[in-house]
Motif scaffolding. Structure first.
Motif, PDB file in Angstrom:
ATOM      1  N   SER A 149      -5.111  -5.307  -6.483  1.00 20.26           N
ATOM      2  CA  SER A 149      -5.906  -5.983  -5.415  1.00 20.26           C
ATOM      3  C   SER A 149      -6.953  -7.005  -5.910  1.00 20.26           C
ATOM      4  CB  SER A 149      -6.462  -4.906  -4.539  1.00 20.26           C
ATOM      5  OG  SER A 149      -7.472  -3.958  -5.568  1.00 20.26           O
ATOM      6  N   LEU A 176       0.888  -1.161   0.042  1.00 24.38           N
ATOM      7  CA  LEU A 176       0.183  -0.087   0.062  1.00 24.38           C
ATOM      8  C   LEU A 176       0.928   1.255  -0.015  1.00 24.38           C
ATOM      9  CD1 LEU A 176      -2.761   0.847   0.038  1.00 24.38           C
ATOM     10  CD2 LEU A 176      -3.066   0.971   2.337  1.00 24.38           C
ATOM     11  N   LYS A 181      -5.943   4.096  -2.983  1.00 23.23           N
ATOM     12  CA  LYS A 181      -5.298   4.473  -1.811  1.00 23.23           C
ATOM     13  C   LYS A 181      -5.559   3.461  -0.632  1.00 23.23           C
ATOM     14  CE  LYS A 181      -8.470   7.725   0.130  1.00 23.23           C
ATOM     15  NZ  LYS A 181      -9.099   8.894   0.297  1.00 23.23           N
ATOM     16  N   SER A 182      -6.389   2.732  -0.515  1.00 24.26           N
ATOM     17  CA  SER A 182      -6.891   1.881   0.565  1.00 24.26           C
ATOM     18  C   SER A 182      -6.779   0.636   0.334  1.00 24.26           C
ATOM     19  CB  SER A 182      -8.264   2.450   0.978  1.00 24.26           C
ATOM     20  OG  SER A 182      -9.153   2.351  -0.212  1.00 24.26           O
ATOM     21  N   GLN A 183      -6.704  -0.377  -0.878  1.00 27.25           N
ATOM     22  CA  GLN A 183      -6.718  -1.553  -1.145  1.00 27.25           C
ATOM     23  C   GLN A 183      -5.169  -1.928  -1.364  1.00 27.25           C
ATOM     24  OE1 GLN A 183     -10.110  -3.233  -3.436  1.00 27.25           O
ATOM     25  NE2 GLN A 183     -10.250  -1.208  -4.218  1.00 27.25           N
ATOM     26  N   PRO A 184      -4.579  -2.724  -0.685  1.00 25.08           N
ATOM     27  CA  PRO A 184      -3.246  -3.222  -0.777  1.00 25.08           C
ATOM     28  C   PRO A 184      -3.186  -4.212  -2.137  1.00 25.08           C
ATOM     29  CG  PRO A 184      -4.011  -3.662   1.475  1.00 25.08           C
ATOM     30  CD  PRO A 184      -5.271  -3.125   0.702  1.00 25.08           C
TER      31      PRO A 184
END
Length: 286
Positions: free
Chosen positions: A95, A69, A180-183
């Motif tokens: 992701s 991330l 910005k939030s999902q690895p």
């Protein structure tokens, strides 16, 4: 003041992320799992060289053990030599799920003497359609070259041998989704796609040249935030990682202009026929 406030909000965002700072040994044994190909992908030289091969039966591929991330991730690659028409060497971050995020390098093979096409794309929330394509200013089959994704809260920068070729900026303030939030894990594969890969599918794979092979070296994810499982997140300190706030300087902007002026062959932001109702929002932003 607005710029300061924006950076402060980004700092709060990143400091709230629970991440593990990933430090890589560069060994493919340590960093990747071969996931398919039934023996067609292999690791050599004590973990420092990985090869994927493709024949008429199957291609092959691998994926990272870690999820990322944000990070600056380098890979040296040498592509399929000779008549590579119909083959695709994909190298990307992605992701999971129906609304996945993805950052793509794809190398579309060509007949002997004709240039490879470097195809790039960015997916957010399962939506892509942001293709930019380039020829390269060197022969990517003759030696290893470094392909880099620099992904931070401000922008995604695609680089080739340290030269930026494309930037996808964070334009959430203008309603454009940004990853910005999902690895994401790293994936790579060598596979056959002669229905579209070379000249729109007009040139088919010549299997007399098989097996085809692509090679990988010098993986580097030292400048990144990552995890190896959902249980081991720790704070990634954005203040101590300068790459977290990297954008292009004036010299790099000049380099990117050179590449895009001389080597870009397709830009979705110039394709008015494809978007008759208007270009995507980010195309009209600075």
């Amino acid at each position: 003041m607005a710029a300061f406030a924006t950076k402060q909000s980004m700092l709060l965002l990143s400091s709230s992320l629970l991440l593990l700072i990933g430090v890589s040994t560069g060994s493919f044994y340590d960093n990747f799992d071969i996931t398919w190909g039934d023996g067609r992908a292999n690791i050599f030289e004590s973990g420092h060289l990985l090869t994927c091969t493709l024949d008429k039966i199957s291609g092959s591929g691998f994926q990272s053990k870690k999820e990322y991330l944000f990070g600056k991730i380098d890979m040296k690659m040498k592509l399929v030599a000779g008549n590579s028409a119909g083959t695709v060497t994909a190298y990307y971050l992605s992701s999971k799920g129906e609304t996945w995020d993805e950052i793509d390098f794809e190398f579309l093979g060509n007949v002997t003497g004709q240039p490879y096409v470097l195809h790039t794309n960015v997916f957010t929330g399962g939506k892509g359609n942001r293709e930019m394509q380039f020829y390269l200013w060197f022969d990517p089959t003759a030696d290893f070259h470094t392909y880099t994704v620099l992904w931070n809260p401000l922008n995604i920068i695609f680089l080739v041998d340290g030269i930026p070729i494309r930037v996808f900026k964070n334009n959430e303030a203008h309603g454009v989704a940004y990853p910005k939030s999902q690895p994401m894990k790293i994936y790579s594969s060598l596979w056959e796609a002669d229905d579209w890969a070379t000249q729109g599918g007009r040139v088919k794979t010549d299997w007399t040249n098989a097996p085809f092979s692509a090679s990988y070296r010098s993986f580097n994810d030292v400048d990144c935030c990552s995890r190896t499982s959902v249980w081991n997140w720790v704070t990634c300190n954005a203040n101590s990682n300068s790459w977290m706030w990297t954008t292009l300087n004036s010299n790099q902007l000049g380099q990117m202009k050179w590449v895009q002026d001389d080597y870009m062959i397709y830009n979705y932001c110039n394709d008015f026929k494809r978007f008759p109702q208007g270009l995507p929002t980010e195309c009209n932003l600075g």
